[in-house]
Design an enzyme around this catalytic site. Structure first.
Site, short mmCIF file in Angstrom:
data_model
loop_
_atom_site.label_atom_id
_atom_site.label_comp_id
_atom_site.label_asym_id
_atom_site.label_seq_id
_atom_site.Cartn_x
_atom_site.Cartn_y
_atom_site.Cartn_z
N SER A 1 27.47 36.69 -6.55
CA SER A 1 27.62 35.34 -6.00
C SER A 1 27.19 34.30 -7.02
O SER A 1 26.56 34.62 -8.03
CB SER A 1 26.76 35.19 -4.73
OG SER A 1 25.38 35.11 -5.08
N CYS A 2 27.52 33.05 -6.73
CA CYS A 2 27.13 31.96 -7.62
C CYS A 2 25.61 31.87 -7.72
O CYS A 2 25.06 31.67 -8.81
CB CYS A 2 27.71 30.64 -7.12
SG CYS A 2 27.36 30.28 -5.38
N THR A 3 24.94 32.06 -6.59
CA THR A 3 23.48 31.97 -6.59
C THR A 3 22.85 33.14 -7.33
O THR A 3 21.88 32.97 -8.09
CB THR A 3 22.95 31.90 -5.14
OG1 THR A 3 23.55 30.79 -4.47
CG2 THR A 3 21.44 31.74 -5.11
N ARG B 1 21.44 24.66 3.33
CA ARG B 1 22.72 24.00 3.09
C ARG B 1 22.53 22.49 3.28
O ARG B 1 22.02 22.04 4.30
CB ARG B 1 23.77 24.53 4.06
CG ARG B 1 24.12 26.01 3.85
CD ARG B 1 24.71 26.24 2.48
NE ARG B 1 25.16 27.61 2.29
CZ ARG B 1 26.41 28.03 2.42
NH1 ARG B 1 27.36 27.17 2.77
NH2 ARG B 1 26.73 29.30 2.21
N ASN C 1 28.00 25.62 -8.36
CA ASN C 1 28.35 26.83 -7.62
C ASN C 1 29.85 27.11 -7.58
O ASN C 1 30.28 28.21 -7.26
CB ASN C 1 27.80 26.77 -6.20
CG ASN C 1 28.07 25.46 -5.49
OD1 ASN C 1 27.34 24.48 -5.71
ND2 ASN C 1 29.10 25.41 -4.67
N THR D 1 29.98 24.51 1.62
CA THR D 1 31.12 25.37 1.27
C THR D 1 32.14 25.36 2.40
O THR D 1 31.88 24.85 3.49
CB THR D 1 30.67 26.82 0.99
OG1 THR D 1 30.03 27.34 2.16
CG2 THR D 1 29.73 26.89 -0.20
#
Length: 338
Positions: free
Chosen positions: A149-151, A232, A314, A180
């Site tokens: 994942s991006c994270t 978020r 991200n 997102t």
């Protein structure tokens, strides 16, 4: 030349294409998306509310999607097994629908002639690779792999540098994460995640994330030592990792900064960046790095207890790594005669 097909032309699919066009050794030959027609595909690629208007040419010609004079075949198949990747020479497929994220589901692409699938999301069972962290573990025999994942890409690179230099005993991570596509503009039903169903525009929404635990998969020596959560927030793009760790070896914050600066200038250049300026999230829109260490934002309580801050786009930075992973696996596959 790495010939690539993209399945799913959402945020990541489109931005992977924007990035791929900047590499001389990657050619996107086809795009599959059953939910948008060709004209709308061209429109969505040309105009982007976050990354701006595409600076090249975007056209529809003879049933093809043409970007900067490069034609791409467009398919509209719902079933991955029905996409004729082989007919256009797409050896590698970027699976960016967010739906086919297991080995079994993603393997359907192989039936259409693809040789390998890179899932642009975490996977429950496919091997996950993070550029700068564990590419040396890549096995060319694997036909389905994940770019994590991006994270995880941000956190794992940061954690690896810190762990290699000082040792991480344990840590907690919070990602303050941009909105997102799965979130809702106004309150609506979300049966598995009630808080996740609340409107994005006027809420900070606590959420779960597997990013920290996934670090243990790409850095086995950190398995079970990290966990985390997500907040978020109502921004369109760019997120930030807040990592609190207990160190094995005592270190001053100046020593930590120096290690991160050297990493950004050396072995991890292009993956990790370093800043000591007074930056905010929009300063990192379209940033190519997986992780931008914010030297001014971190704090330290004691020589063994520190909070580290790192930014990441991200969307863009992650899509850049998808392209880098494609480049790497194609070279390794060629060496292995695959």
């Amino acid at each position: 030349m790495v010939k690539v097909g993209i399945n799913g032309f959402g945020r990541i699919g489109r931005i992977v294409l924007r990035n791929a066009l900047q590499f001389q050794d990657i050619e996107v030959v086809a795009v599959n998306d059953p939910f948008i027609d060709l004209e709308y595909m061209a429109y969505m690629f040309k105009y982007d509310s976050v990354h701006g208007r595409f600076k090249g040419t975007v056209e529809v010609k003879n049933g093809s999607f043409v970007v900067d004079g490069r034609p791409m075949k467009v398919f509209a198949e719902r079933d991955p097994a029905a996409i004729p990747w082989g007919s256009v020479g797409a050896d590698y497929v970027v699976e960016s629908t967010g739906v086919f994220t297991t080995i079994d589901k993603a393997s359907a692409h192989l039936k259409g002639g693809a040789k390998k699938v890179v899932i642009s999301a975490p996977s429950a069972d496919a091997p996950m690779y993070v550029c700068g962290v564990n590419l040396d573990k890549y096995n060319p025999k694997d036909t389905i792999i994940s770019n994590a994942s991006c994270t995880t890409n941000c956190l794992a690179t940061l954690a690896k540098v810190i762990h290699d230099n000082f040792g991480i005993v344990e840590g907690l991570m919070t990602t303050v994460h941009a909105t997102t596509a799965t979130q809702k503009t106004v309150d609506g039903p979300s049966h598995k995640d009630w808080r996740g169903g609340r409107g994005v525009g006027n809420n900070i929404i606590p959420s779960s994330t597997g990013a920290a635990k996934a670090v243990g998969k790409v850095i086995p020596s950190l398995n079970g030592k990290l966990t985390g959560l997500s907040m978020r927030v109502p921004t369109q793009d760019v997120s930030v990792v807040d990592l609190v760790v207990r160190l094995e070896k005592p270190a001053s914050y100046e020593q930590i900064k120096e290690v991160m600066r050297k990493a950004a200038e050396g072995e991890y250049k292009g993956i990790i960046a370093y800043t000591d300026e007074d930056v905010v999230s929009t300063d990192f829109i379209s940033d190519n790095n997986s992780c931008v260490f914010d030297a001014k934002a971190g704090i330290q309580l004691s020589p063994n207890f520190v909070k580290l801050i790192a930014w990441y786009d991200n969307e863009w930075g992650y899509s850049r790594r998808v392209c880098n992973l494609l480049q790497y696996v194609a070279k390794e596959d060629a060496k292995a005669g695959i």
